[in-house]
Design a protein around this motif. Sequence first.
Motif, PDB file in Angstrom:
ATOM      1  N   ASP A   1      -6.929   9.744   8.326  1.00 28.40           N
ATOM      2  CA  ASP A   1      -7.243  10.215   6.831  1.00 28.40           C
ATOM      3  C   ASP A   1      -8.143  11.461   6.913  1.00 28.40           C
ATOM      4  O   ASP A   1      -8.718  12.456   5.929  1.00 28.40           O
TER       5      ASP A   1
ATOM      6  N   PRO B   1       0.750  -0.987   0.137  1.00 31.30           N
ATOM      7  CA  PRO B   1      -0.113  -0.128  -0.029  1.00 31.30           C
ATOM      8  C   PRO B   1       0.799   1.447  -0.165  1.00 31.30           C
ATOM      9  O   PRO B   1       1.671   1.878   1.032  1.00 31.30           O
TER      10      PRO B   1
ATOM     11  N   VAL C   1      -2.211  -4.433   4.056  1.00 31.18           N
ATOM     12  CA  VAL C   1      -2.709  -2.965   4.205  1.00 31.18           C
ATOM     13  C   VAL C   1      -3.500  -2.742   5.820  1.00 31.18           C
ATOM     14  O   VAL C   1      -3.561  -2.274   6.146  1.00 31.18           O
TER      15      VAL C   1
ATOM     16  N   THR D   1     -15.112   4.041  -2.605  1.00 38.73           N
ATOM     17  CA  THR D   1     -13.729   4.324  -1.562  1.00 38.73           C
ATOM     18  C   THR D   1     -12.672   2.940  -2.467  1.00 38.73           C
ATOM     19  O   THR D   1     -13.199   1.807  -2.523  1.00 38.73           O
ATOM     20  N   TYR D   2     -11.183   3.579  -2.413  1.00 34.52           N
ATOM     21  CA  TYR D   2     -10.449   2.878  -2.809  1.00 34.52           C
ATOM     22  C   TYR D   2      -9.224   2.852  -1.812  1.00 34.52           C
ATOM     23  O   TYR D   2      -8.258   3.650  -1.740  1.00 34.52           O
ATOM     24  N   ALA D   3      -8.755   1.508  -1.682  1.00 34.49           N
ATOM     25  CA  ALA D   3      -7.593   1.322  -0.726  1.00 34.49           C
ATOM     26  C   ALA D   3      -6.304   1.259  -1.883  1.00 34.49           C
ATOM     27  O   ALA D   3      -6.686   1.235  -3.307  1.00 34.49           O
TER      28      ALA D   3
ATOM     29  N   GLU E   1      -2.296  -0.349   8.983  1.00 37.87           N
ATOM     30  CA  GLU E   1      -3.462   0.297   8.683  1.00 37.87           C
ATOM     31  C   GLU E   1      -3.691   0.713  10.456  1.00 37.87           C
ATOM     32  O   GLU E   1      -3.430   1.249  11.619  1.00 37.87           O
TER      33      GLU E   1
ATOM     34  N   VAL F   1     -11.240   8.637  -1.989  1.00 30.94           N
ATOM     35  CA  VAL F   1     -12.210   8.605  -2.159  1.00 30.94           C
ATOM     36  C   VAL F   1     -12.425   9.575  -3.219  1.00 30.94           C
ATOM     37  O   VAL F   1     -11.959  10.479  -3.642  1.00 30.94           O
TER      38      VAL F   1
ATOM     39  N   GLY G   1      -3.170   5.866   1.397  1.00 31.50           N
ATOM     40  CA  GLY G   1      -4.621   5.906   2.543  1.00 31.50           C
ATOM     41  C   GLY G   1      -5.278   5.410   1.224  1.00 31.50           C
ATOM     42  O   GLY G   1      -6.030   4.111   0.677  1.00 31.50           O
ATOM     43  N   THR G   2      -6.330   5.367   1.585  1.00 34.12           N
ATOM     44  CA  THR G   2      -8.280   5.435   1.002  1.00 34.12           C
ATOM     45  C   THR G   2      -8.170   6.647   0.175  1.00 34.12           C
ATOM     46  O   THR G   2      -7.688   7.413   0.584  1.00 34.12           O
TER      47      THR G   2
END
Lengths: 385, 168, 100
Positions: A302, A107, A205, A132-134, A209, A113, A110-111
């Motif tokens: 985030d 990764p 991931v 939303t996409y990681a 996190e 959007v 982050g995420t």
Amino acid sequence: MMQDLVVHGAFIVYAIGLLMTFGLILTWVERKQAAIMADRIGANRAYLRIPFTQIKLVWWGLFHGLADGLKMLLKEDFKAASYDRVAYAIAPWIVFTPVLLVFAVIPFGGTLVPAELFSGSPDIASWFGDRTYAMRIAPLDAGLLVVLAFGSITVLGSMLAGWSSDNKFSMLGAIRSASQMISYELVMGLTVLGLILIYGTVDLVDIVEQQSGTLLGFLPAWGIFLQPVGAVLFIAAAQAENRRIPFDLPEAESELIAGYFTEYSAMKMGLFMFAEFIEIAIIAALFTTLFLGGYNLPWMSDAGFTLPGGHFVPISHGAAVVMQMVVFLVKVMLICSFLILVRWSLPRFRYDQVLRFAWRFLLPLALANLVVTVVAVWAIQGAGA
Amino acid sequence: MIGQALLWFFAAGALAGGVAMLVLRHPMHVALSLIGTMLSLAGIYAALGVHVVAVFQVLIYVGAVMVFMVYAIMLLDVRDTSFTSRYSGLLIPGVAGLALFIGALVYVLRREGPVGDIAPGATAFRVERFSVDFLHEYWLHFELTSVLLLAAVVAAIAILKAKRRGDG
Amino acid sequence: MDNGQLLVALGAVLFALGFAGLVLRRNVLVMLMCMELMLNGVTLCLVVFAQQAASTAATVLVFLVFVVAAAEIAIAVPIVLLLARHKHTLDLGAYTDLKG
């Protein structure tokens, strides 16, 4: 589905661009950092002349990478009298491809959007909806296992390269390379077992996190504070897996000419060198993901910054995404510099010393680290439960 | 649709690798086609949704078993007679037997009725569920397998020692 | 022909090819590799049935089959190499000590 295609396509373009750029820049960083460490200037002769003027751009030797690339492309592809055609042709690709593929599970942000990113233009935002996409390419929840699996394919490439060259020095280099890489691959797997135990997952991931909080109130909850011995063992094993000095015997320049890629010239040799430099970046990215908190900045989530006093500073989504990607890149560059520092400081191990270091030093230490981690986790969870 | 195309592609790759294994002359080329077959099978497993098994296939089979085989083949002499005369004496009856065998297998498969369909990538099998079930219900098998691996390590060392003693 | 039938047929064909290779080829290491091909064919069938029954037990069995195959290769290849060192060839025609 089109939206998924667009976003994942953007991620793939970013990843490939990033890895290629890292491969090129790291050749320059290696030369310059070695020069700074040795109190000299380094390579600064290659220049670009602006046409119709006499202005020569040297730019601290950055164009040496360009010159090297052009040299690799334009050299004569000299082939030996007898060699095994199939294995000779595919060996550089077997070494190059898995190194790129490992980045698919790391990764690098982050995420994402997209609706919030494009909040200025409402029709683009409504096209994306609330997806939303990681920020990673492949949604595999066996991330670390994929890394180890692809790392074990590169061994085959170096063995085939040395064997197919019909050259005794290459064969010796291939045998040394295979033994070394197999041993250190095993050690690498064992060093991260303690980390897997603490975080309870092999998904990279999830591991990143879980490193986003704080330990004891002030330390960022990075893996290096939970598994310091594991971090040191991992970076030693990874440096050996990459066949860099001090574990450089398969391509020992003063002993085996060029080891297992002696008979390769021009672009195929360029592929081997390029794969080695990209693998430095991959190892740094792995270390960052497992032990340095990935894209996490301390006190940042985030949505914004939560400073120790309880003060909350919100930041826009675009700024958050960019900041996380930049933090990841900065951490990767720092670890690359550390790997280059180690390479230019230590002399080369002898072949039996390399293997003894793996089997009699790193392996017992990794197992001891695992035992201590198991006892500590049991004690802490026993006290908590 | 892409999953279906991938499945056909990897199945064709596995078949091609299998046929190449019978035909190629040099053991290193045979090993390379076996690696191709194993990677295609890993692709099939991933397309079916059991990426856990696909990762284990690459890690254990390609990354350990085939590396060992390639290492052993690297140490061979190219002047060995088995490189020039590939097949044993039973070539014609062997090929006829192969055709009969494949025919019999496909006939039995057709007669048994539909095996049942699997949509490619329908159910993704997670690592967590696999490992929890493995170690909760089958931990005895896990321990017995580790005893088997220990026996294999001891046997390998014994072979090494026997070789040393034999050389004097 | 649906997917399940295609894949089980592929597994059967891989098994048959491996068996034919075991009978037809002269080089001992190639015969070992054909045995691995047979094992892979059977494992493919096992994975297909595991996915259809959605059974974790079958997936665990697949994993154990991988481990046992690795252990088997770890013993078989050194034995073959010792034999080759003794007879100075890997050709099957030379291993006739037990004949007659």
